[in-house]
Write an enzyme that holds these catalytic residues in place. Structure first.
Site, short mmCIF file in Angstrom:
data_model
loop_
_atom_site.label_atom_id
_atom_site.label_comp_id
_atom_site.label_asym_id
_atom_site.label_seq_id
_atom_site.Cartn_x
_atom_site.Cartn_y
_atom_site.Cartn_z
N ASP A 102 -2.57 -1.55 10.20
CA ASP A 102 -2.69 -1.54 8.74
C ASP A 102 -3.31 -2.81 8.18
O ASP A 102 -3.68 -2.87 7.00
CB ASP A 102 -1.32 -1.34 8.09
CG ASP A 102 -0.83 0.10 8.19
OD1 ASP A 102 -1.68 1.01 8.30
OD2 ASP A 102 0.39 0.32 8.16
N LYS A 128 0.85 -1.20 0.00
CA LYS A 128 0.00 0.00 0.00
C LYS A 128 0.87 1.24 0.00
O LYS A 128 2.04 1.23 0.40
CB LYS A 128 -0.94 0.01 1.20
CG LYS A 128 -0.26 0.13 2.58
CD LYS A 128 0.09 1.57 2.98
CE LYS A 128 0.78 1.65 4.33
NZ LYS A 128 1.30 3.00 4.65
#
Length: 343
Positions: A156, A30
């Site tokens: 996350d 990401k």
């Protein structure tokens, strides 16, 4: 006679676990198109507001049942911990414990995402392990349940399970899916140094002078498919810490823009910097420039992860991925963090 032989072979396969096929998964990295820190909470975690974007740079995670009843990890990087300090190990153990699974699991981690670089490499590997355990043992766990498991391991991980484009709030556990961003190319550049998430948050001081990215404006730009509106609003509050201690980050961003990036930004707490390009050719030429820089460890040219984008024949994970060495150095340490805490 032939039938008897087939039955005997089948029983041997089941007895020694040769029959169970391995499960292969892609753990996508990401970047943060926008990262704002609102405040530090009393528990030490930071309340954030971020636009998260999955990109098509990924690690390979392979899971397979074993009959020894243990979790056994292996990796292409010799310095990764292969025990309970590894998030993949902890993800597997979480599912085994929650569902009373006695079978052991062999897990292979083939790393390609830069380590300790602000791209959720460890978190996305753990997310893939959670998803994989659900498939490997046919548990029928919903995505919401997987996300709850993931949050106990790292802030996350919930997004890495969901993937795509999303608004992330709280400490990362409050996720709002957003439309896919317009087609573009990401140039990923990892310098030779790494950043400590703990160090960055410890040295972050928010005051009236802090420049906060326009997260709401970026959400509107994403909803309208306005790439320029997105890139004009890119910002990362954590850069005020990292750029002070590592001015090379400033230079990488300047070079990216000079080489054709619409905009460039540090991802997460760093040290990875990414640039957004409108053409593969421009991104590729910029990648060559950085690949020849002795201060750069890794480069990759990838597309954003999007269910709306057709698969490109040229987009096979690491066709555009390069690293100066066969593996990262010992200086790039693997960290398994829970949340964004500075104490």
């Amino acid at each position: 006679m032939q039938k008897c032989v087939i039955i005997i072979v089948y029983k041997i396969q089941r007895r020694y676990n040769f029959y169970d096929s391995a499960l292969h998964l892609k753990a996508y990295a990401k970047v943060n198109l926008g990262l704002d820190v609102l405040r530090r909470q009393e528990d030490g975690y930071h309340e954030v507001r971020m636009i998260m974007q999955t990109v098509k740079l990924f690690d390979y995670i392979t899971l397979q049942k074993n009959t020894c009843g243990q979790i056994r990890l292996s990796s292409n990087l010799p310095y990764l911990p292969l025990n309970e300090k590894n998030l993949v190990y902890r993800a597997i153990d979480t599912i085994r414990t929650a569902h009373n699974i006695s079978d052991g699991v062999d897990a292979s981690i083939e790393k390609h995402i830069p380590v300790a670089a602000g791209m959720a490499g460890g978190s996305t590997d753990a997310a893939a392990a959670l998803v994989g355990m659900n498939q490997l043992f046919s548990l029928g766990i919903t995505q919401d349940e997987l996300i709850k498991h993931g949050l106990t391991l790292g802030a996350d991980i919930p997004f890495c399970i969901m993937r795509g484009t999303a608004l992330s709030e709280g400490i990362g556990e409050i996720l709002t899916p957003l439309p896919s961003i317009p087609p573009c190319w990401f140039l990923i550049v990892k310098p030779s140094f790494s950043m400590s998430t703990k160090f960055v948050y410890e040295h972050l001081h928010l005051d009236e002078q802090t420049v906060h990215p326009d997260i709401d404006g970026m959400i509107q730009a994403i909803s309208h498919g306005d790439l320029t509106g997105i890139t004009d609003r890119m910002g990362n509050v954590l850069e005020q810490v990292t750029e002070k201690h590592y001015p090379a980050i400033v230079q990488i961003k300047k070079d990216m823009r000079r080489l054709g990036a619409v905009n460039a930004l540090m991802s997460g707490s760093g040290s990875t910097v990414f640039g957004i390009f409108t053409s593969r050719e421009a991104a590729g030429k910029a990648a060559e420039f950085f690949h020849n820089d002795p201060g750069i460890r890794q480069t990759a040219v990838v597309r954003p992860f999007s269910k709306n984008l057709p698969r490109s024949k040229s987009q096979k994970n690491h066709n555009h991925f390069s690293k100066k060495n066969s593996s990262l150095t010992q200086g790039d340490k693997y960290t398994a963090k829970k949340g964004r805490r500075n104490n």
